[in-house]
Design a protein around this motif. Structure first.
Motif, PDB file in Angstrom:
ATOM      1  N   HIS A 147      40.490  92.177  51.837  1.00  0.00           N
ATOM      2  CA  HIS A 147      40.277  93.616  51.721  1.00  0.00           C
ATOM      3  C   HIS A 147      39.635  93.950  50.376  1.00  0.00           C
ATOM      4  N   ILE A 148      40.156  93.378  49.300  1.00  0.00           N
ATOM      5  CA  ILE A 148      39.620  93.646  47.967  1.00  0.00           C
ATOM      6  C   ILE A 148      38.196  93.125  47.836  1.00  0.00           C
ATOM      7  N   GLU A 202      28.910  90.919  41.020  1.00  0.00           N
ATOM      8  CA  GLU A 202      29.147  90.207  39.762  1.00  0.00           C
ATOM      9  C   GLU A 202      30.644  90.066  39.483  1.00  0.00           C
ATOM     10  N   ILE A 203      31.395  91.114  39.835  1.00  0.00           N
ATOM     11  CA  ILE A 203      32.849  91.028  39.655  1.00  0.00           C
ATOM     12  C   ILE A 203      33.404  89.894  40.504  1.00  0.00           C
ATOM     13  N   LEU A 204      32.930  89.789  41.748  1.00  0.00           N
ATOM     14  CA  LEU A 204      33.409  88.743  42.646  1.00  0.00           C
ATOM     15  C   LEU A 204      33.075  87.354  42.121  1.00  0.00           C
ATOM     16  N   GLU A 213      41.495  83.571  45.761  1.00  0.00           N
ATOM     17  CA  GLU A 213      42.740  83.796  46.483  1.00  0.00           C
ATOM     18  C   GLU A 213      43.823  84.303  45.538  1.00  0.00           C
ATOM     19  N   GLU A 214      44.792  84.995  46.142  1.00  0.00           N
ATOM     20  CA  GLU A 214      45.911  85.577  45.390  1.00  0.00           C
ATOM     21  C   GLU A 214      45.406  86.409  44.211  1.00  0.00           C
ATOM     22  N   ILE A 215      44.396  87.240  44.475  1.00  0.00           N
ATOM     23  CA  ILE A 215      43.761  88.019  43.407  1.00  0.00           C
ATOM     24  C   ILE A 215      44.770  88.946  42.738  1.00  0.00           C
ATOM     25  N   PRO A 265      43.153  84.904  36.990  1.00  0.00           N
ATOM     26  CA  PRO A 265      42.421  85.703  37.987  1.00  0.00           C
ATOM     27  C   PRO A 265      40.922  85.714  37.748  1.00  0.00           C
ATOM     28  N   ILE A 266      40.500  85.417  36.505  1.00  0.00           N
ATOM     29  CA  ILE A 266      39.091  85.465  36.131  1.00  0.00           C
ATOM     30  C   ILE A 266      38.674  84.111  35.573  1.00  0.00           C
ATOM     31  N   ALA A 267      37.482  83.690  35.955  1.00  0.00           N
ATOM     32  CA  ALA A 267      36.979  82.401  35.488  1.00  0.00           C
ATOM     33  C   ALA A 267      36.745  82.425  33.984  1.00  0.00           C
TER      34      ALA A 267
END
Length: 279
Positions: A82-83, A95-97, A103-105, A127-129
């Protein structure tokens, strides 16, 4: 307008029309003439009022359109897809994606934000690379006086590692992002409850994390490091005792840190204007 309100309005309208008709009928009644002497002038005929046309109710009343139900935030376990879909609909969403985990955002975001509020930087399940390039330093050819450890200086190239992250935050720091955040707040709060924290909520934890980052002490970029093991440490004991979140802000460089603080100030002001989420 819902069906009940429409019926009330229609009833009032019909009652009003009936009252007008009754009033008109009363005005049209004429009293019988009394005999008068012949010498008395004949009164002029009374003017008659134009009848009020009867409303035409032959045509059926148009059916009322039922408003579509408003979308609700997804359950925590079903929130990833959904997100990812919703982020694709906003500017810079792609770009955010590219920075986000797959997973498990929500759970990872909540865990990372809570850690920042405590001064910690999560190293696992982020959550972020992380920035693409590795942390880089330069030997300055000097050693510490007490322990004779080699001294290093953070390379200017290292500061460029964070430029994309900060530029992206500046691009998406908009009312659209706040709207999206407000929509997913119930999902975020559900993940916060899973942490087992007995007080507060995610919204308060987010503002606490922002405040901690904003309170990072200022310093010049000429920061010296030592490497007693695999991990670099600040040669200045005062800086090394700072929370991990503050040390991360220092590693970004003065220019990046100033730009990030500016964006965090704007974000904080918008977050503090949001209404609470009702449980």
């Amino acid at each position: 307008m819902n069906k009940k309100n429409s019926i009330i309005v229609l009833s009032i309208l019909l009652i009003g029309i009936a009252a007008l008709v009754l009033l008109r009928a009363t005005l049209n009644k004429e009293e019988p003439l009394k005999p008068v002497p012949l010498s008395t002038p004949t009164p002029e005929p009374r003017a008659t009022l134009t009848p009020i046309p009867t409303p035409d109710f032959k045509h059926p009343i148009q059916a009322l359109v039922t408003p579509e139900p408003q979308p609700t935030a997804p359950p925590l376990n079903d929130s990833d897809a959904h997100i990812q879909s919703r982020l694709g609909d906003i500017p810079k969403g792609a770009e955010i994606l590219s920075f986000l985990t797959n997973e498990e955002i929500v759970r990872k975001v909540v865990r990372a934000v809570y850690g920042l509020g405590e001064g910690r930087v999560v190293k696992e399940y982020r959550p972020i690379a992380s920035p693409e390039k590795r942390f880089s330093t330069i030997k300055i050819g000097q050693q510490t006086e007490d322990t004779q450890q080699e001294l290093y200086r953070i390379s200017q190239d290292n500061y460029a590692r964070y430029e994309k992250h900060i530029a992206l935050l500046a691009a998406i720091n908009s009312p659209q992002l706040i709207t999206l955040y407000q929509f997913y707040r119930p999902t975020l709060e559900a993940a916060y409850q899973e942490l087992g924290v007995r007080q507060g909520d995610f919204h308060g934890s987010l503002i606490k994390a922002i405040n901690l980052l904003l309170n990072t002490p200022e310093s010049l970029d000429d920061l010296l490091l030592v490497r007693p093991s695999v991990v670099y440490k600040y040669s200045n004991p005062t800086l090394e005792k700072l929370p991990s979140a503050h040390k991360l802000m220092l590693r970004m460089g003065q220019k990046n840190r100033g730009a990030l603080k500016l964006e965090l100030h704007v974000l904080k002001e918008r977050l503090e204007q949001l209404i609470p989420v009702l449980n």
